[in-house]
Design a protein around this motif. Sequence first.
Motif, PDB file in Angstrom:
ATOM      1  N   UNK A  18       0.858  -1.173   0.000  1.00  0.00           N
ATOM      2  CA  UNK A  18       0.000   0.000   0.000  1.00  0.00           C
ATOM      3  C   UNK A  18       0.897   1.226   0.000  1.00  0.00           C
ATOM      4  N   UNK A  19       0.673   2.131  -0.918  1.00  0.00           N
ATOM      5  CA  UNK A  19       1.561   3.283  -0.993  1.00  0.00           C
ATOM      6  C   UNK A  19       0.821   4.466  -1.598  1.00  0.00           C
ATOM      7  N   UNK A  20       1.546   5.568  -1.781  1.00  0.00           N
ATOM      8  CA  UNK A  20       0.983   6.781  -2.371  1.00  0.00           C
ATOM      9  C   UNK A  20       2.009   7.394  -3.307  1.00  0.00           C
ATOM     10  N   UNK A  21       1.521   8.078  -4.331  1.00  0.00           N
ATOM     11  CA  UNK A  21       2.425   8.786  -5.230  1.00  0.00           C
ATOM     12  C   UNK A  21       3.259   9.792  -4.450  1.00  0.00           C
ATOM     13  N   UNK A  22       2.629  10.437  -3.477  1.00  0.00           N
ATOM     14  CA  UNK A  22       3.328  11.308  -2.531  1.00  0.00           C
ATOM     15  C   UNK A  22       3.337  10.551  -1.211  1.00  0.00           C
ATOM     16  N   UNK A  23       4.474   9.938  -0.881  1.00  0.00           N
ATOM     17  CA  UNK A  23       4.526   8.967   0.218  1.00  0.00           C
ATOM     18  C   UNK A  23       4.086   9.555   1.558  1.00  0.00           C
ATOM     19  N   UNK A  24       4.531  10.753   1.860  1.00  0.00           N
ATOM     20  CA  UNK A  24       4.233  11.345   3.165  1.00  0.00           C
ATOM     21  C   UNK A  24       3.103  12.361   3.034  1.00  0.00           C
ATOM     22  N   UNK A  25       2.275  12.509   4.073  1.00  0.00           N
ATOM     23  CA  UNK A  25       1.093  13.375   3.988  1.00  0.00           C
ATOM     24  C   UNK A  25       1.427  14.791   3.527  1.00  0.00           C
ATOM     25  N   UNK A  26       0.632  15.269   2.584  1.00  0.00           N
ATOM     26  CA  UNK A  26       0.786  16.620   2.054  1.00  0.00           C
ATOM     27  C   UNK A  26      -0.462  17.423   2.412  1.00  0.00           C
ATOM     28  N   UNK A  27      -0.242  18.622   2.916  1.00  0.00           N
ATOM     29  CA  UNK A  27      -1.341  19.506   3.285  1.00  0.00           C
ATOM     30  C   UNK A  27      -1.175  20.848   2.581  1.00  0.00           C
ATOM     31  N   UNK A  28      -2.291  21.377   2.109  1.00  0.00           N
ATOM     32  CA  UNK A  28      -2.326  22.703   1.489  1.00  0.00           C
ATOM     33  C   UNK A  28      -3.077  23.625   2.434  1.00  0.00           C
ATOM     34  N   UNK A  29      -2.387  24.605   2.995  1.00  0.00           N
ATOM     35  CA  UNK A  29      -2.993  25.502   3.990  1.00  0.00           C
ATOM     36  C   UNK A  29      -3.728  24.695   5.067  1.00  0.00           C
ATOM     37  N   UNK A  30      -3.071  23.659   5.578  1.00  0.00           N
ATOM     38  CA  UNK A  30      -3.572  22.800   6.662  1.00  0.00           C
ATOM     39  C   UNK A  30      -4.678  21.836   6.247  1.00  0.00           C
ATOM     40  N   UNK A  31      -5.102  21.857   4.986  1.00  0.00           N
ATOM     41  CA  UNK A  31      -6.123  20.920   4.525  1.00  0.00           C
ATOM     42  C   UNK A  31      -5.508  19.782   3.741  1.00  0.00           C
ATOM     43  N   UNK A  32      -6.194  18.629   3.685  1.00  0.00           N
ATOM     44  CA  UNK A  32      -5.698  17.488   2.915  1.00  0.00           C
ATOM     45  C   UNK A  32      -5.476  17.868   1.451  1.00  0.00           C
ATOM     46  N   UNK A  33      -4.359  17.441   0.894  1.00  0.00           N
ATOM     47  CA  UNK A  33      -4.103  17.625  -0.540  1.00  0.00           C
ATOM     48  C   UNK A  33      -4.949  16.621  -1.312  1.00  0.00           C
ATOM     49  N   UNK A  34      -5.687  17.126  -2.305  1.00  0.00           N
ATOM     50  CA  UNK A  34      -6.569  16.238  -3.064  1.00  0.00           C
ATOM     51  C   UNK A  34      -6.325  16.316  -4.567  1.00  0.00           C
ATOM     52  N   UNK A  35      -5.159  16.847  -4.954  1.00  0.00           N
ATOM     53  CA  UNK A  35      -4.834  16.857  -6.368  1.00  0.00           C
ATOM     54  C   UNK A  35      -4.656  18.229  -6.974  1.00  0.00           C
TER      55      UNK A  35
END
Length: 265
Positions: free
Chosen positions: A141-158
């Motif tokens: 199980x993995x992600x294209x961006x391995x570690x959590x990414x946040x945009x202005x404290x919100x979940x990155x959704x693309x």
Amino acid sequence: MQNTDLFSHFRPILNAMTRADLDKEIEHPDRLVVATSAFGRKNIEVVYAPFDHVNEKADIVIVGITPGRQQMRNALLEAHRIVRAGGSDGEAMAGAKLFASFSGAMRSNLVSLLDGIGINKVLELDSTASLWGTASNRVQFTSALRYPVFIDDGNYSGTPAIASTPFLTDQLRQWFLPEMAVLSNAIFVPLGPQIGDVLERAAAMAGVGPNRVLSGLPHPSGANAERIAFFLGRKERAALSTKVAPDLIERNRDLLQSKVAALAA
């Protein structure tokens, strides 16, 4: 391939935190921040969570866009528990990643989709549900961006797109491309159209055959229930709302079933 550098760095920080400290850190990251960048007036933040473990024996790799805050929470809490109980780095990384990967409704939808196109038959399993149980040694199980990414404290959704954002492209190259290269004989299942495009480009760089990237599944999110139901033949075209593009879903389904049949052969 097992990169433990980040875990080794953050383990003492995790070990020193109380549960209250960790809860606060998850909501407002500070000590676990890995990297930051500006995108226009927005702030992009990459935060550490223990998604480092790579199962080099995996036959199938399920790829999301990036862990969200809930996945981050689950992984950190499990790693915190294992570390404070005296577990090894390897035990903490492997346990945290499996515990946090695709839980709840998303998992059941994903199993239905994978079984629906015949991945369970390719893997010689009764159902891909066992990838979270007795066959967990066969999945990464993995992600294209391995570690959590946040945009202005919100979940990155693309947004902004990975391909058009050098900071995010660097994250992809640093962590995902080496992982993909190590797992070049596995089947890759991207979740969502943007990740499908990213993986198809990454496959060429990592030496993975295009037939091993199974783009086109509807995202297994509960919010995508109508598209999933149509893809699986549980809802008729005439009953669909206007937000669904049935022709595209049917084309994707036909292409996926053709690719899976070739893999099975």
